[in-house]
Design an enzyme around this catalytic site. Structure first.
Site, PDB file in Angstrom:
ATOM      1  N   SER A 214       0.832  -1.206   0.000  1.00  0.00           N
ATOM      2  CA  SER A 214       0.000   0.000   0.000  1.00  0.00           C
ATOM      3  C   SER A 214       0.863   1.251   0.000  1.00  0.00           C
ATOM      4  O   SER A 214       0.351   2.354  -0.053  1.00  0.00           O
ATOM      5  CB  SER A 214      -0.933   0.005   1.216  1.00  0.00           C
ATOM      6  OG  SER A 214      -0.182  -0.066   2.416  1.00  0.00           O
TER       7      SER A 214
ATOM      8  N   GLU B 158     -18.280  21.018 -17.150  1.00  0.00           N
ATOM      9  CA  GLU B 158     -18.647  19.629 -17.475  1.00  0.00           C
ATOM     10  C   GLU B 158     -17.805  18.648 -16.656  1.00  0.00           C
ATOM     11  O   GLU B 158     -18.293  17.615 -16.195  1.00  0.00           O
ATOM     12  CB  GLU B 158     -18.444  19.372 -18.963  1.00  0.00           C
ATOM     13  CG  GLU B 158     -19.390  20.180 -19.842  1.00  0.00           C
ATOM     14  CD  GLU B 158     -18.954  20.146 -21.292  1.00  0.00           C
ATOM     15  OE1 GLU B 158     -19.231  19.152 -21.968  1.00  0.00           O
ATOM     16  OE2 GLU B 158     -18.304  21.111 -21.740  1.00  0.00           O
TER      17      GLU B 158
ATOM     18  N   ASN C 143     -16.583  25.817 -25.425  1.00  0.00           N
ATOM     19  CA  ASN C 143     -17.209  24.756 -24.621  1.00  0.00           C
ATOM     20  C   ASN C 143     -16.928  24.930 -23.126  1.00  0.00           C
ATOM     21  O   ASN C 143     -15.802  25.248 -22.741  1.00  0.00           O
ATOM     22  CB  ASN C 143     -16.703  23.388 -25.078  1.00  0.00           C
ATOM     23  CG  ASN C 143     -17.098  23.100 -26.522  1.00  0.00           C
ATOM     24  OD1 ASN C 143     -18.174  23.506 -26.972  1.00  0.00           O
ATOM     25  ND2 ASN C 143     -16.228  22.429 -27.255  1.00  0.00           N
TER      26      ASN C 143
ATOM     27  N   ASN D  93      -2.445  -1.737  13.228  1.00  0.00           N
ATOM     28  CA  ASN D  93      -3.889  -1.485  13.201  1.00  0.00           C
ATOM     29  C   ASN D  93      -4.265  -0.179  13.901  1.00  0.00           C
ATOM     30  O   ASN D  93      -5.027   0.626  13.362  1.00  0.00           O
ATOM     31  CB  ASN D  93      -4.642  -2.661  13.826  1.00  0.00           C
ATOM     32  CG  ASN D  93      -4.456  -3.941  13.029  1.00  0.00           C
ATOM     33  OD1 ASN D  93      -3.856  -3.915  11.946  1.00  0.00           O
ATOM     34  ND2 ASN D  93      -4.945  -5.058  13.549  1.00  0.00           N
TER      35      ASN D  93
ATOM     36  N   GLN E 115      -7.444  -2.146   3.987  1.00  0.00           N
ATOM     37  CA  GLN E 115      -6.352  -1.396   3.353  1.00  0.00           C
ATOM     38  C   GLN E 115      -6.868  -0.647   2.125  1.00  0.00           C
ATOM     39  O   GLN E 115      -6.298   0.363   1.719  1.00  0.00           O
ATOM     40  CB  GLN E 115      -5.218  -2.348   2.966  1.00  0.00           C
ATOM     41  CG  GLN E 115      -4.025  -1.657   2.350  1.00  0.00           C
ATOM     42  CD  GLN E 115      -2.808  -2.569   2.334  1.00  0.00           C
ATOM     43  OE1 GLN E 115      -2.204  -2.845   3.354  1.00  0.00           O
ATOM     44  NE2 GLN E 115      -2.469  -3.056   1.154  1.00  0.00           N
TER      45      GLN E 115
ATOM     46  N   LYS F 254     -16.881  27.334 -31.656  1.00  0.00           N
ATOM     47  CA  LYS F 254     -17.263  26.760 -30.357  1.00  0.00           C
ATOM     48  C   LYS F 254     -16.480  27.332 -29.175  1.00  0.00           C
ATOM     49  O   LYS F 254     -15.295  27.601 -29.262  1.00  0.00           O
ATOM     50  CB  LYS F 254     -17.073  25.231 -30.361  1.00  0.00           C
ATOM     51  CG  LYS F 254     -18.059  24.470 -31.222  1.00  0.00           C
ATOM     52  CD  LYS F 254     -19.507  24.634 -30.774  1.00  0.00           C
ATOM     53  CE  LYS F 254     -19.807  23.920 -29.470  1.00  0.00           C
ATOM     54  NZ  LYS F 254     -19.821  22.458 -29.597  1.00  0.00           N
TER      55      LYS F 254
ATOM     56  N   HIS G  15     -39.000  22.799 -12.876  1.00  0.00           N
ATOM     57  CA  HIS G  15     -39.181  21.875 -14.025  1.00  0.00           C
ATOM     58  C   HIS G  15     -38.456  22.389 -15.273  1.00  0.00           C
ATOM     59  O   HIS G  15     -38.861  22.085 -16.391  1.00  0.00           O
ATOM     60  CB  HIS G  15     -40.666  21.674 -14.354  1.00  0.00           C
ATOM     61  CG  HIS G  15     -41.497  21.311 -13.162  1.00  0.00           C
ATOM     62  ND1 HIS G  15     -41.759  20.019 -12.796  1.00  0.00           N
ATOM     63  CD2 HIS G  15     -42.105  22.107 -12.234  1.00  0.00           C
ATOM     64  CE1 HIS G  15     -42.518  20.020 -11.696  1.00  0.00           C
ATOM     65  NE2 HIS G  15     -42.727  21.267 -11.330  1.00  0.00           N
TER      66      HIS G  15
ATOM     67  N   SER H  83     -13.212  23.910 -30.134  1.00  0.00           N
ATOM     68  CA  SER H  83     -13.372  22.645 -30.841  1.00  0.00           C
ATOM     69  C   SER H  83     -12.293  22.543 -31.897  1.00  0.00           C
ATOM     70  O   SER H  83     -11.920  23.546 -32.512  1.00  0.00           O
ATOM     71  CB  SER H  83     -14.755  22.607 -31.484  1.00  0.00           C
ATOM     72  OG  SER H  83     -14.764  21.700 -32.562  1.00  0.00           O
TER      73      SER H  83
END
Ligand code: ARG
Length: 467
Positions: free
Chosen positions: A28, A300, A295, A114, A332, A293, A160, A287
């Site tokens: 780990s 997102e 974006n 532990n 773990q 574009k 809505h 884009s």
């Protein structure tokens, strides 16, 4: 590993060491090395306690503590080499200490990995919950700043995803401040439960040696407001408990969900269809094909990452479901989801704060959208209620009025007075005043409402709180 290939810390009873595959599955250190700072602190406190109660000598205690400090420096400088054959952060550090200090062989007295890992994680949680709260406050400050600037920019509020009633854009921003404040409160509540020291629980049943748990708790800052040490009350629970892991991931997830809803609102608002805001160039992309574009990628990705956070909660919950007491190696697997939940959440909040500061309202488009008189149809109902008509009847009358406006193809506010009066005689010439949006909002004076006085009050409240 020893010369015979047996594990140095637990290999006594084994004829051969673990296979390469077992080592790959069992290690780990690739993810828990980030606990090193906390592991060193925990070990130093444990060593001081062992010296304090006389289980080791003061000189041995001091040698261990300075050895640990030297290891800390080496780790900081990137000069420490982590070895997966030593499994985890705890054994890597203990082995490195053994090479420097003979007394290192006494460090693990009255301790198990532990209770050690449970302690490390509680220290980590305390630090990182505080960091998340600071990051949340940055986002809240940015929202309040944007809310100040948009207290007079009115938009339709939606239910809505249909236009419902007008609100100042500020009220929308402040709604998210409320959500993030609740997240801050959750983190603080979480901190109270994290602030309890499990060290001294041993593997499962404590120890026969005369340790001083309160001493360690004090050394590590596990103290209440009165400065009293806080220690766990059941050694089995202390090493088996993973509630904090789940809670922490749940809080990160709620933060992510709030951020995701904000991101979704922003994506909608920045579309040509809404056009309420312009997003900062630095958080959008173009884009490769369509030159026009812009974006909303950052938003997102916030939305997407919030799904990843939900997954971490599910992973942790599933991991402990049906797990017998106490420690099982399954546990773990508790760390990667928690660490990633923090990392993603912190990134989301940092990006969000800067995105919010860079958002610009498009006031013309907002005005155009909010000028729809239908948004004040409910205020027309209230007008009739003020004149004594029961709400249900008034609702029906205004419904008929809306139908009439639709049929004759005119705006609700433009239906002629004689037609309006014919629908219900309670209407008088002053009925059109209802469509004055400033007036409509000024009438909303109750707590929590979007009226200018209420919004101003809340803005001042947040500004005072957030500094
Ligand atoms: N790396 C381990 C973990 O994170 C530490 C505890 C190991 N305990 C044990 N009994 N093997 O769970």
């Amino acid at each position: 590993m020893t010369a015979k290939g047996k594990h140095v810390t637990w290999g006594g009873r084994f004829a051969e060491g673990p296979s390469d595959l077992m080592m790959r599955m069992g290690e780990s250190v690739s993810f828990d090395a980030r606990l090193a700072t906390y592991d060193l602190l925990g070990s130093a406190a444990h060593a001081r306690m062992l010296a304090h109660v006389g289980i080791i000598s003061q000189a041995e205690g001091d040698a261990i503590v300075s050895g640990l400090q030297a290891i800390g420096k080496a780790i900081e400088k990137g000069e420490f080499s982590w070895d997966i054959s030593l499994e985890d952060v705890h054994m890597n550090i203990e082995q490195a200490l053994t090479q420097r200090v003979p007394a290192a062989a006494k460090l693990h007295t009255a301790r198990s990995r532990n209770d050690q890992v449970a302690t490390d994680m509680r220290l980590w949680f305390k630090d990182h919950a505080a960091k998340l709260e600071a990051a949340l406050r940055q986002v809240m400050r940015a929202l309040v700043e944007r809310a100040r600037a948009t207290a007079m920019v009115y938009i339709p509020g939606y239910t809505h995803l249909q236009r419902a009633q007008p609100v100042p854009m500020a009220h929308h921003f402040l709604a998210y401040v409320e959500m993030f404040e609740r997240d801050c409160l959750r983190l603080r509540d979480f901190l109270r439960r994290a602030n309890v020291c499990p060290l001294g629980s041993g593997a499962i049943a404590g120890t026969t040696l005369p340790i001083d748990r309160a001493f360690v708790a004090r050394e590590l800052g596990f103290v209440d407001e009165q400065g009293q040490p806080c220690v766990t009350e059941n050694s089995m629970d202390a090493v088996a408990d993973r509630d904090l892991f789940i809670e922490f991931a749940q809080i990160c997830t709620l933060i992510g969900l709030h951020a995701s809803r904000f991101a979704e609102d922003s994506i909608l608002w920045s579309s040509a269809e809404f056009g309420f805001i312009r997003l900062p160039d630095r958080y959008t992309t173009g884009s490769s094909l369509m030159p026009q574009k812009k974006n909303p990628d950052a938003f997102e990705l916030i939305r997407g990452k919030s799904g990843r956070l939900c997954g971490h909660v599910t992973a942790l919950q599933t991991m402990v479901k049906g797990l017998p007491l106490t420690y099982n190696r399954d546990l773990q697997e508790d760390k990667p989801p928690v660490f990633d939940a923090y990392d993603q959440c912190e990134l989301i909040l940092a990006v969000l704060a800067d995105c919010i500061l860079g958002m610009e309202p498009n006031t013309e488009r907002c005005l155009e959208a909010v000028s729809d008189p239908l948004l004040l149809a409910t205020d027309v109902v209230d007008y009739l209620v003020r004149k004594g008509l029961p709400f249900r009847d008034a609702h029906h009358v205004v419904g008929a009025l809306v139908a009439e406006a639709e049929k004759s193809g005119c705006a609700l506010s433009a239906v002629p007075l004689d037609v309006v009066k014919a629908i219900n005689p309670l209407f008088e010439a002053d009925w059109v005043e209802v469509f004055d949006i400033e007036l409509a909002l000024a009438r909303r004076t109750g707590p929590g409402m979007p009226g200018p006085e209420q919004v101003e009050k809340r803005l001042n409240y947040w500004q005072a709180l957030l500094g």
